[in-house]
Design a protein around this motif. Sequence first.
Motif, short mmCIF file in Angstrom:
data_model
loop_
_atom_site.label_atom_id
_atom_site.label_comp_id
_atom_site.label_asym_id
_atom_site.label_seq_id
_atom_site.Cartn_x
_atom_site.Cartn_y
_atom_site.Cartn_z
N ALA A 64 97.30 7.76 -12.54
CA ALA A 64 97.24 8.78 -13.69
C ALA A 64 96.09 7.95 -14.82
N ALA A 65 95.78 6.78 -14.43
CA ALA A 65 94.85 6.06 -15.36
C ALA A 65 93.44 6.62 -15.28
N GLY A 66 93.15 7.17 -14.04
CA GLY A 66 91.91 7.70 -14.03
C GLY A 66 91.63 8.59 -12.82
N GLU A 67 90.53 8.82 -12.50
CA GLU A 67 90.15 9.72 -11.27
C GLU A 67 90.08 8.70 -10.07
N TRP B 8 88.86 3.31 -5.36
CA TRP B 8 89.05 2.81 -6.60
C TRP B 8 89.21 3.93 -7.59
N VAL B 9 89.73 3.73 -8.68
CA VAL B 9 90.00 4.35 -9.96
C VAL B 9 89.09 4.29 -10.83
N HIS C 278 81.87 4.85 -15.29
CA HIS C 278 82.37 3.39 -14.89
C HIS C 278 82.33 3.71 -13.39
N ARG C 279 81.62 2.66 -12.35
CA ARG C 279 81.41 2.79 -11.15
C ARG C 279 81.50 1.33 -10.41
N ARG C 280 81.71 1.26 -9.18
CA ARG C 280 81.68 0.06 -8.66
C ARG C 280 80.70 0.09 -7.39
#
Length: 171
Positions: free
Chosen positions: A23-26, A41-42, A48-50
């Motif tokens: 739920a913290a993110g997508e 990852w979330v 935000h990206r990795r």
Amino acid sequence: MRYCSPACRQRVYRERNGLYSWAAGEQRTTLCTQCSGRIEWVAAREGHRREYCSSACKQRAYRERRREEAEKARRFHEEQRRRREQEEQARSRSGGGAGTGTRRPATAAEARAVVFVLAELGDDGTTTLKMAYRVAAKKWHPDVSHSPAANETFKRLEGAAAVLRSLGLLN
């Protein structure tokens, strides 16, 4: 069960115990830019990206970038050196050597060498720069020396002296 890394072990632990909140993110899946490995990852916020799956991949990418930058700098300096050599050759061909003698030295080491060579003294530490300049100036001054090259040589000496004076090495 064996894990590939402590981060992987921690992720599995959090998922099993309900501590990992989607739920913290997508939830997103991307590929590592270094090894093309899959990364899950979330995304906690927009933008935000990795890019890398591990710090090892990130370090490898950093080292590759540094190598590429060093190679680019080496090529640039090589091209600059080649261009300077071509300009020197063109000057020596077109001027017959007279124009190259009055070229102002670029560095203090070049200027120091010019002064000691024109004074015909060795730069062994026993003679000061000021003394070598005075000897060369007396020898090559156009009023004193009746040599046809005296004028050009004195201009060359004065160019070297100007460089040394600007650096505070000759007063």
